[in-house]
Design a protein around this motif. Structure first.
Motif, PDB file in Angstrom:
ATOM      1  N   GLU A   1       8.258   3.789  11.498  1.00  0.00           N
ATOM      2  CA  GLU A   1       7.018   3.261  10.930  1.00  0.00           C
ATOM      3  C   GLU A   1       6.110   2.651  11.981  1.00  0.00           C
ATOM      4  O   GLU A   1       4.886   2.619  11.823  1.00  0.00           O
TER       5      GLU A   1
ATOM      6  N   ASN B   1      -5.382  -1.129  -4.208  1.00  0.00           N
ATOM      7  CA  ASN B   1      -4.852  -0.595  -2.947  1.00  0.00           C
ATOM      8  C   ASN B   1      -5.219   0.875  -2.764  1.00  0.00           C
ATOM      9  O   ASN B   1      -4.506   1.621  -2.091  1.00  0.00           O
TER      10      ASN B   1
ATOM     11  N   VAL C   1       0.856  -1.182   0.000  1.00  0.00           N
ATOM     12  CA  VAL C   1       0.000   0.000   0.000  1.00  0.00           C
ATOM     13  C   VAL C   1       0.894   1.235   0.000  1.00  0.00           C
ATOM     14  O   VAL C   1       1.798   1.348   0.837  1.00  0.00           O
TER      15      VAL C   1
ATOM     16  N   LYS D   1      -5.030  -3.125   7.992  1.00  0.00           N
ATOM     17  CA  LYS D   1      -5.606  -2.534   6.783  1.00  0.00           C
ATOM     18  C   LYS D   1      -6.335  -3.650   6.041  1.00  0.00           C
ATOM     19  O   LYS D   1      -5.707  -4.628   5.626  1.00  0.00           O
TER      20      LYS D   1
ATOM     21  N   TRP E   1      -5.093   6.572   8.044  1.00  0.00           N
ATOM     22  CA  TRP E   1      -5.008   6.894   9.459  1.00  0.00           C
ATOM     23  C   TRP E   1      -5.585   8.271   9.757  1.00  0.00           C
ATOM     24  O   TRP E   1      -6.114   8.501  10.848  1.00  0.00           O
TER      25      TRP E   1
ATOM     26  N   ILE F   1      -9.490   0.678   7.934  1.00  0.00           N
ATOM     27  CA  ILE F   1      -8.746   0.310   9.140  1.00  0.00           C
ATOM     28  C   ILE F   1      -9.684  -0.413  10.100  1.00  0.00           C
ATOM     29  O   ILE F   1     -10.758   0.092  10.453  1.00  0.00           O
TER      30      ILE F   1
ATOM     31  N   ARG G   1      -1.649   4.920   2.965  1.00  0.00           N
ATOM     32  CA  ARG G   1      -1.623   4.438   4.346  1.00  0.00           C
ATOM     33  C   ARG G   1      -1.848   5.582   5.336  1.00  0.00           C
ATOM     34  O   ARG G   1      -2.631   5.467   6.284  1.00  0.00           O
ATOM     35  N   ARG G   2      -1.169   6.713   5.101  1.00  0.00           N
ATOM     36  CA  ARG G   2      -1.327   7.844   6.019  1.00  0.00           C
ATOM     37  C   ARG G   2      -2.725   8.436   5.938  1.00  0.00           C
ATOM     38  O   ARG G   2      -3.298   8.833   6.956  1.00  0.00           O
TER      39      ARG G   2
ATOM     40  N   ALA H   1       2.609   4.778   0.701  1.00  0.00           N
ATOM     41  CA  ALA H   1       2.697   5.491   1.983  1.00  0.00           C
ATOM     42  C   ALA H   1       1.623   6.562   2.104  1.00  0.00           C
ATOM     43  O   ALA H   1       1.035   6.749   3.175  1.00  0.00           O
TER      44      ALA H   1
ATOM     45  N   ASN I   1       1.750   5.831  12.430  1.00  0.00           N
ATOM     46  CA  ASN I   1       0.284   5.773  12.368  1.00  0.00           C
ATOM     47  C   ASN I   1      -0.347   6.591  13.487  1.00  0.00           C
ATOM     48  O   ASN I   1      -1.316   7.322  13.269  1.00  0.00           O
TER      49      ASN I   1
END
Length: 386
Positions: free
Chosen positions: A142, A54, A7, A42, A16, A61, A12-13, A9, A146
């Protein structure tokens, strides 16, 4: 699945940011950040094997328990439910953090734990952490990124909703912080996980968690109003403006030193306590400090007879001086300054030479008051005091 793509970055952020540290099942109350760790998964809404998707829209989440529950449901039946979870949960979370607080104190109680926790994460796991070696720094970061991203989004929502509780300069700091959070979540690559220089450190100053290295807040009137209040309360001790700019006062049994150069914090204090009114002088604090330091370096004896009237100076026990900061010295301002019966009036507004209106000049002449701009005042002091 060995060939599954990671996924990105930025996705992903943003996930969150979307969940703000909550499982996206509206019925779940699982803590996703227990004891310096992240307990969250995820999950794909449409199974990855179907579309290799993705994207933010296809990810959610979930806590481990909810993820297990979802995996046990028929894929074609759970997808609609998961999409509705994202909508409902995001709306509920944003409403939770969009509370309008009654006072800055209430806002600070909600904001400071998140700022403090983010500071701990940066100090312990950020690229400048003392113990973080190059080989394990990225992996350590990392683990906690999150939580930092989620906290940042919570802060943006709370601060944006309560901007009216902040001084106008501090509202600008909040806007810089919002841009920092947005840029961090959407554009930074994995090779550059954090750029500390873009975080407006002044945000911590607003809430008393750090000291900002900034310029002095300009309002002498607000400072005088604060001193007057402290004097009425029997708490004022001392004001220092030459060597460092501090105000000493009693706080219960303690003696506190207020750093006047901590500009965001001082602005907020003035704003919270409504000290900008009445505006008793137009004098700027940086101008006053400059004059006092100049007199000190030349060895000219001076006093400030009343800390509630900082525009009044006495030089060498001979001359009473009134300071102001006016684009053009008006008759109205002259009348206000003449209350202290000065021998000399100095207009420190030097950008245009500190001019004086015709009416103010006549009034000064009739009262035998000498008018100076900053340059002519300094020249007169050199002649008079050597």
């Amino acid at each position: 699945m060995p060939n599954r793509k990671a996924v990105p970055a930025s996705v992903r952020r943003r996930l969150w940011c979307e969940c703000m540290g909550h499982c996206m099942n509206p019925s779940c109350h699982e803590d996703l950040f227990p004891s310096d760790s992240t307990v969250a998964h995820k999950a794909h809404i449409e199974p990855y094997r179907i579309g290799n998707d993705n994207s933010l829209e296809n990810l959610i989440i979930l806590c481990p328990n909810c993820h297990t529950f979802v995996d046990q449901q028929p894929a074609d039946e759970i997808q609609t439910r998961l999409r509705q979870w994202k909508i409902d949960r995001n709306r509920e979370i944003r409403a939770r953090f969009s509370v309008r607080y009654a006072s800055f104190s209430n806002l600070a109680q909600a904001v400071t734990p998140l700022l403090r926790r983010n500071g701990q994460i940066i100090a312990s796991y950020g690229p400048n952490a003392d113990h973080a070696q190059a080989s394990d720094r990225h992996e350590l970061w990392e683990l906690f990124e999150n939580e930092l991203v989620s906290n940042n989004e919570r802060l943006v929502v709370m601060l944006s909703r309560n901007k009216a509780l902040l001084h106008i300069e501090n509202q600008e700091i909040v806007e810089f912080f919002r841009l920092h959070v947005e840029e961090f979540a959407t554009t930074r690559s994995a090779e550059s996980p954090i750029r500390l220089s873009l975080f407006p450190s002044e945000l911590n100053s607003i809430f008393g968690l750090a000291t900002a290295d900034g310029s002095l807040p300009p309002s002498v009137a607000a400072l005088q109003n604060l001193i007057a209040r402290l004097i009425r309360q029997g708490r004022f001790i001392h004001l220092e403006l030459v060597h460092d700019q501090t105000l000493a006062y009693r706080n219960g049994e303690e003696i506190k030193d207020l750093n006047l150069a901590n500009r965001p914090r001082i602005h907020q204090l003035y704003f919270n306590q409504r000290l900008y009114r009445p505006k008793t002088t137009s004098l700027r604090l940086d101008g006053l400090v400059y004059v006092l330091r100049w007199l000190y370096r030349r060895g000219v004896e001076y006093t400030t007879p009343d800390p509630r009237r900082l525009w009044e100076l006495n030089l060498g026990n001979r001359y009473d001086v009134a300071l102001c900061y006016e684009y053009c010295l008006s008759e109205a301002t002259m009348n206000e300054l003449l209350v202290s019966d000065p021998d000399i009036v100095v207009n420190l507004h030097n950008w245009n030479g500190g001019p004086v209106s015709r009416a103010a000049g006549k009034l000064a002449q009739s009262c035998n008051v000498v008018l100076h701009n900053q340059q002519s005042f300094f020249s007169w002091v050199r002649r008079e005091f050597g």
